[in-house]
Each structure stands twice: as structure tokens, then as C-alpha cells.
Design a protein around this motif. Sequence first.
Motif, mmCIF file in Angstrom:
data_model
loop_
_atom_site.group_PDB
_atom_site.id
_atom_site.type_symbol
_atom_site.label_atom_id
_atom_site.label_comp_id
_atom_site.label_asym_id
_atom_site.label_seq_id
_atom_site.Cartn_x
_atom_site.Cartn_y
_atom_site.Cartn_z
ATOM 1 N N UNK A 173 0.834 -1.206 0.000
ATOM 2 C CA UNK A 173 0.000 0.000 0.000
ATOM 3 C C UNK A 173 0.866 1.252 0.000
ATOM 4 N N UNK A 174 1.847 1.293 0.874
ATOM 5 C CA UNK A 174 2.664 2.501 1.005
ATOM 6 C C UNK A 174 3.446 2.796 -0.275
ATOM 7 N N UNK A 175 3.892 1.748 -0.964
ATOM 8 C CA UNK A 175 4.635 1.939 -2.205
ATOM 9 C C UNK A 175 3.761 2.607 -3.271
ATOM 10 N N UNK A 176 2.445 2.437 -3.130
ATOM 11 C CA UNK A 176 1.497 3.053 -4.057
ATOM 12 C C UNK A 176 0.788 4.264 -3.460
ATOM 13 N N UNK A 177 1.347 4.765 -2.358
ATOM 14 C CA UNK A 177 0.824 5.972 -1.703
ATOM 15 C C UNK A 177 -0.626 5.783 -1.238
#
Length: 212
Positions: A173-177
Motif C-alpha cells: 500500500x505505502x509503495x502506491x501511496x
Amino acid sequence: MTHYEWLLFDLDGTLSDPAEGFINCMNHALEFHDFAPRPADELTPHIGPPLEQTMAQLSGSSDEVLIRSMVNKYRERYGETGYVENTLYPGVAEMLENLCSNDSVRLGVCTSKRADFAGRILEQFNLRHYFEFVSGGDVGIAKWQQLEKLLAEECISTQALMIGDRHFDLTAAHKNHLHSAGVLWGYGSPQELQEHHPTYLFSSPAEICQQF
């Protein structure tokens, strides 16, 4: 409170407990390739990551042909009987029914499991109709790439929350903001999840309903 258009659920360790089928299929693959079977406590920590990563670790090999063969042997048994050896976590069905009564939120599944297997499990528990799509993984495809594709194809919006039990779900999730939520009834420890700074940390499916 942030409004989310989409709630995206991991499957294994989040909606259902795959332990029995996972252990049986993993040992089926290991023994077929002349490796010793492993006890449950050695295998359950591997629930969640892509199969090829687990096979490489358990075999101690980087041979892509061997890893692919092990994955195929795992899936051979899984497709026959392994997917049936799943149990639904208490409160999950009620949670999904309640969430679907909220017209402002949409539900999807994003799992490292192959999409057809994931669909069978959801159908087995009469849950498939709650989800607009099931995104499944395959060898060489990480969960962050699945989310990236869903965003690129506008299947989901940036107002999406990824919900899962392992750090792979949170980092994807974080890698895709995107925001993330960890669940504490699966296979990731509280420490593992907290280290990756989820927006939410839920101890029961009922807490998800209360939040959304």
C-alpha cells in the motif's frame, strides 16, 4: 476521519485461515522434490508471502526451474483439496455484510494467491458477491505490483485502504501511496505490523465495522 472509496482485503490470514491446506500442500511439494516435510510451526510463518519466495527459502535453492516446479506441485494439491481446507475467521461474514450496507464504500480482494483459487475460497464461504473484483498474484508478481495495476487501470482510486495481516500488505500500500490497516487475528505479529506504520490496527472484524 479519512473517507475511503475502497476497502481492499487480503485473503489468507485476513478473511480466512489457510493453515491446514497450506501446511499439507507445502509438505506435498517438499516431499515430491525429495525435501523433508516441515512441522506446522515452521511453515505457518510463511503464510502470506508469494509462494516462490517461500519455496526458495525452504529449499535453500535459487534454481528457478526447481522453484517453479515446487510451486506447481503445491498448486496441484491445492486445486484438488487444499483450498477446501480453509476456515473462515469468526465475524468476517458479518463484517462484510455490514460494510456492504454502506453505499459509500466498495470492496475488493487483493491477494498473493492465484485469483481462481481465491475465488473458489470466497465462493465456498458464500462471500464472493460482496466484492467487486478479486486481484490474484502469480509467480514473479508482488502485491505492490497488483495494486499498481489496479490503480493504473482505474479499477480503484487513490482513496483506497489496503487491509491485511502481514507487512507485505502494508508496504504494498505505502509503495502506491495508499493507506494501510493491519489485522491482529492473522499471521503477522503486532510488532511486525506496527513497524510498518499502518493507519489502523484492528483486533477484530467488528472493529472494522465500527470504523467504517
